[in-house]
Design a protein around this motif. Structure first.
Motif, PDB file in Angstrom:
ATOM      1  N   TYR A  61       0.824  -1.205   0.000  1.00  0.00           N
ATOM      2  CA  TYR A  61       0.000   0.000   0.000  1.00  0.00           C
ATOM      3  C   TYR A  61       0.861   1.260   0.000  1.00  0.00           C
ATOM      4  N   THR A 106       2.181   1.740  -3.592  1.00  0.00           N
ATOM      5  CA  THR A 106       1.125   2.325  -4.424  1.00  0.00           C
ATOM      6  C   THR A 106       1.044   3.831  -4.221  1.00  0.00           C
ATOM      7  N   GLN A 107       1.062   4.259  -2.949  1.00  0.00           N
ATOM      8  CA  GLN A 107       0.987   5.697  -2.670  1.00  0.00           C
ATOM      9  C   GLN A 107       2.235   6.422  -3.151  1.00  0.00           C
ATOM     10  N   ARG A 134       4.078   5.642  -5.750  1.00  0.00           N
ATOM     11  CA  ARG A 134       4.008   5.783  -7.203  1.00  0.00           C
ATOM     12  C   ARG A 134       3.066   6.906  -7.612  1.00  0.00           C
ATOM     13  N   LYS A 135       1.948   7.042  -6.907  1.00  0.00           N
ATOM     14  CA  LYS A 135       1.029   8.146  -7.196  1.00  0.00           C
ATOM     15  C   LYS A 135       1.696   9.491  -6.909  1.00  0.00           C
ATOM     16  N   ASN A 184       1.459  -4.057  -7.877  1.00  0.00           N
ATOM     17  CA  ASN A 184       0.545  -3.162  -7.183  1.00  0.00           C
ATOM     18  C   ASN A 184       0.848  -1.698  -7.511  1.00  0.00           C
ATOM     19  N   GLY A 185      -0.141  -1.008  -8.030  1.00  0.00           N
ATOM     20  CA  GLY A 185       0.019   0.409  -8.330  1.00  0.00           C
ATOM     21  C   GLY A 185       0.581   0.707  -9.703  1.00  0.00           C
ATOM     22  N   CYS A 186       0.901  -0.337 -10.464  1.00  0.00           N
ATOM     23  CA  CYS A 186       1.520  -0.085 -11.781  1.00  0.00           C
ATOM     24  C   CYS A 186       0.575   0.647 -12.727  1.00  0.00           C
ATOM     25  N   GLU A 236      -1.132   3.024 -12.143  1.00  0.00           N
ATOM     26  CA  GLU A 236      -1.080   4.469 -11.899  1.00  0.00           C
ATOM     27  C   GLU A 236       0.126   5.121 -12.557  1.00  0.00           C
TER      28      GLU A 236
END
Length: 368
Positions: free
Chosen positions: A78, A81-82, A84-85, A360-362, A364
């Motif tokens: 998690y 993911t944050q 990367r954003k 995860n998060g890719c 984005e």
């Protein structure tokens, strides 16, 4: 480390990337040189000797050392993911034709008696300085950009609690009022970076939780025009609520956006992306020198400490932080591209469609 790959051909770059990705994504297993080599050979990623692998790991920036728990937290899915954003939004702003000026803010604390705990001593007990205690704690909040502190927004006040955690001395009401003053002081639309402290994250509307009573869950559903059956039990109502959650809306974000600015929240555990952390370090060193002077009070000492941080130093701290963010950005793009290639390769060479890798998060992150 990141630009080393520019001098390699595609095959060598793929091999190096495979090794790097394997170390990162096989961390749930115990990895030493032997187990890593075995893992790579099983996955058809590396077919050279143990000695060559050791040299390769060293060349691409790896060392075998004690695990750092904070770094482990930084790589939780998690958080990744944050991050990367955050990286995408920050770098998009930087690359735009009309970038918003970045503004950083943070809270910290100082003690009335300073924090210096060293002195020249010999074996004689008389040379040991008697500690007078930390004294009262003062909470500090400020903001700045590449040019220096934002004028007239700094705030320092005496904490009303004896808790060792300075966050307990702050609350959403104090912070939100301060943010209004900050927004008024900014002369142009800005990109404001802030972390996810609880008082930065007061939600406009509280979400239902297991602590809510059945009647409260029903009221929330009715207020949001969500149908339910009167005979539904509490667990069923809570699941209906969860399935209808909307994106979290924070009071601070609304204040900032209504003032014509933009919010960018730092990923958890990534204070390295906040240039003001280095400003605090310099200001606190100066504060400790000032507070020991006769008749010096904490507020005056802190004001003098802030004055030691010049506009040029602010610029240096911002450039250092930007370099760090840019390196993370390049790493994330490289990792995603290489993971995608490795997944394809692994799936081609195995009978299973499952993979050891987490993307995860890719979605984005658009790698160009």
């Amino acid at each position: 480390m990141f630009f080393y790959f520019a001098f390699l051909d595609l095959g060598d770059c793929y091999m190096l990337g495979a090794v790097q990705i394997s170390v990162v994504f096989f961390l749930e297993k115990f990895i030493n040189l032997d187990t890593l080599l075995q893992e790579l050979k099983v996955k058809y990623m590396y077919q050279h000797s143990r000695t060559s692998l050791a040299k390769l790991l060293k060349n691409i920036g790896f060392t075998y050392k004690k695990d750092d728990n904070r770094r482990a937290l930084m790589e939780k899915p998690y958080v990744v993911t944050q991050r990367r954003k955050f990286l995408k939004k920050y770098m998009d702003n930087f690359a735009s034709t009309n970038p918003k000026k970045v503004v950083v803010l943070d809270e910290t604390w100082v003690y009335a008696n300073g924090s210096v705990r060293k002195s020249w001593q010999d074996q004689d007990i008389r040379s040991v300085k008697r500690c007078s205690g930390d004294g009262a704690r003062y909470i500090v909040i400020h903001a700045g950009n590449v040019n220096g502190f934002i004028p007239h927004v700094g705030k320092i006040f005496k904490a009303k609690t004896d808790s060792r955690d300075y966050h307990t001395a702050m609350n959403a009401e104090i912070f939100e009022e301060w943010v209004k003053d900050l927004c008024s002081a900014l002369e142009e639309p800005s990109l404001i970076l802030l972390d996810n402290a609880s008082y930065h994250s007061r939600q406009k509307e509280k979400r239902p939780t297991t602590a809510w009573k059945k009647c409260d869950l029903q009221n929330w559903l009715e207020e949001n025009n969500i149908p339910y059956n009167a005979t539904d039990k509490k667990d069923t109502l809570l699941n209906i609520c969860r399935n209808n959650y909307t994106e979290k809306k924070y009071a601070v974000d609304e204040i900032i956006e209504q003032a014509g600015h933009e919010v960018l929240r730092l990923p958890p555990y990534h204070c390295i992306f906040n240039a003001i952390e280095m400003v605090w370090s310099q200001a606190k060193r100066s504060y400790d020198k000032e507070i020991i002077k006769p008749n010096m009070d904490p507020i005056k000492a802190w004001t003098l400490g802030l004055e030691t941080v010049t506009s040029e130093q602010w610029g240096n701290y911002f450039r250092h932080t930007h370099k760090c963010i840019a390196e993370y950005w390049e790493r994330e793009k490289f990792l995603i591209r290489t993971v995608q290639e490795i997944i394809i390769n692994v799936n081609v060479n195995t009978d299973s469609s499952d993979s050891d890798f987490d993307l995860n998060g890719c979605e984005e992150l658009q790698c160009s």
